[in-house]
Scaffold this active site. Structure first.
Site, short mmCIF file in Angstrom:
data_model
loop_
_atom_site.label_atom_id
_atom_site.label_comp_id
_atom_site.label_asym_id
_atom_site.label_seq_id
_atom_site.Cartn_x
_atom_site.Cartn_y
_atom_site.Cartn_z
N ALA A 23 0.83 -1.20 0.00
CA ALA A 23 0.00 0.00 0.00
C ALA A 23 0.87 1.25 0.00
CB ALA A 23 -0.92 0.00 1.22
N SER A 24 0.39 2.27 -0.71
CA SER A 24 1.02 3.58 -0.72
C SER A 24 2.49 3.48 -1.12
CB SER A 24 0.83 4.23 0.66
OG SER A 24 1.32 5.53 0.67
N THR A 25 3.41 3.87 -0.24
CA THR A 25 4.83 3.84 -0.60
C THR A 25 5.32 2.42 -0.90
OG1 THR A 25 5.36 3.83 1.76
CG2 THR A 25 5.46 5.95 0.64
#
Length: 200
Positions: free
Chosen positions: A99-101
């Site tokens: 998720a995300s980064t």
């Protein structure tokens, strides 16, 4: 790592039994497991593992298994830059979630070596602002820094997914969740795996 116990692996050798924590045992097989939020401490450990494995054998593949909710942008970029810096081929595997980064790390594996397990998910979103406070001039500087960070994430993802910046910006404006198959179609990974690749 939380409060749970890290299991040990016992191996029998001609010199007797030897006990390792499971992560050290995986490292001896050139596997790095990233299973937490990404912060400076986690990044330093992953970077040290990458550099150690490259030093041991710069031509042999390093596998990074990712199950992470994301985390610090600067920590992410430290890991990403090291992945691109080392000579060893890098394969990435998403197990659970990237998720995300963490999605950037998944996408940052070498072409043809980015995998996502069948029921994993990948999430793209804007880098977190961290709820900044301060004077108006401080907030203005922080806003400029967030724009710079967002642009860097978009540039890295554009390089690995072949999407243009405008498409990525629109898709990352709100959290966008991908199934394993959707992550491959989007260019965040190359293949969905349900079983381990055969060793040849």
């Amino acid at each position: 790592m939380g409060s749970y116990t890290i299991p040990n692996v016992v191996e029998r050798t001609p010199q007797g039994e030897r006990s390792y924590d499971v992560f050290s045992r995986l490292l001896s097989e050139r596997i790095i497991f990233l299973g937490t939020e990404i912060d400076d401490g986690v990044a330093n450990v992953v970077i040290a593992q990458l550099l150690h494995l490259e030093s041991a054998n710069p031509e042999h593949e390093i596998a990074i298994y990712i199950n992470s909710p994301g985390g610090s942008f600067t920590s992410l970029m430290a890991i990403y830059d090291t992945m691109t810096f080392v000579q060893a081929p890098i394969s990435t595997f998403c197990v659970g979630q990237a998720a995300s980064t963490a999605a950037v790390l998944l996408a940052g594996g070498d072409p043809g070596r980015r995998f996502v397990l069948e029921h994993a998910r990948v999430l793209l979103g804007q880098p977190a602002s961290g709820g900044r406070q301060g004077t108006v001039s401080d907030l203005s500087l922080q806003a400029k820094e967030m724009i710079r960070i967002r642009s860097q994430v978009e540039e890295v993802l554009s390089r690995h997914t072949r999407h243009d910046i405008a498409t990525l910006r629109a898709d990352m404006d709100r959290d966008k969740v991908f199934t394993a198959q959707e992550a491959v179609a989007y260019g965040l990974a190359d293949e969905v795996l349900s079983r381990r690749l055969a060793v040849v």
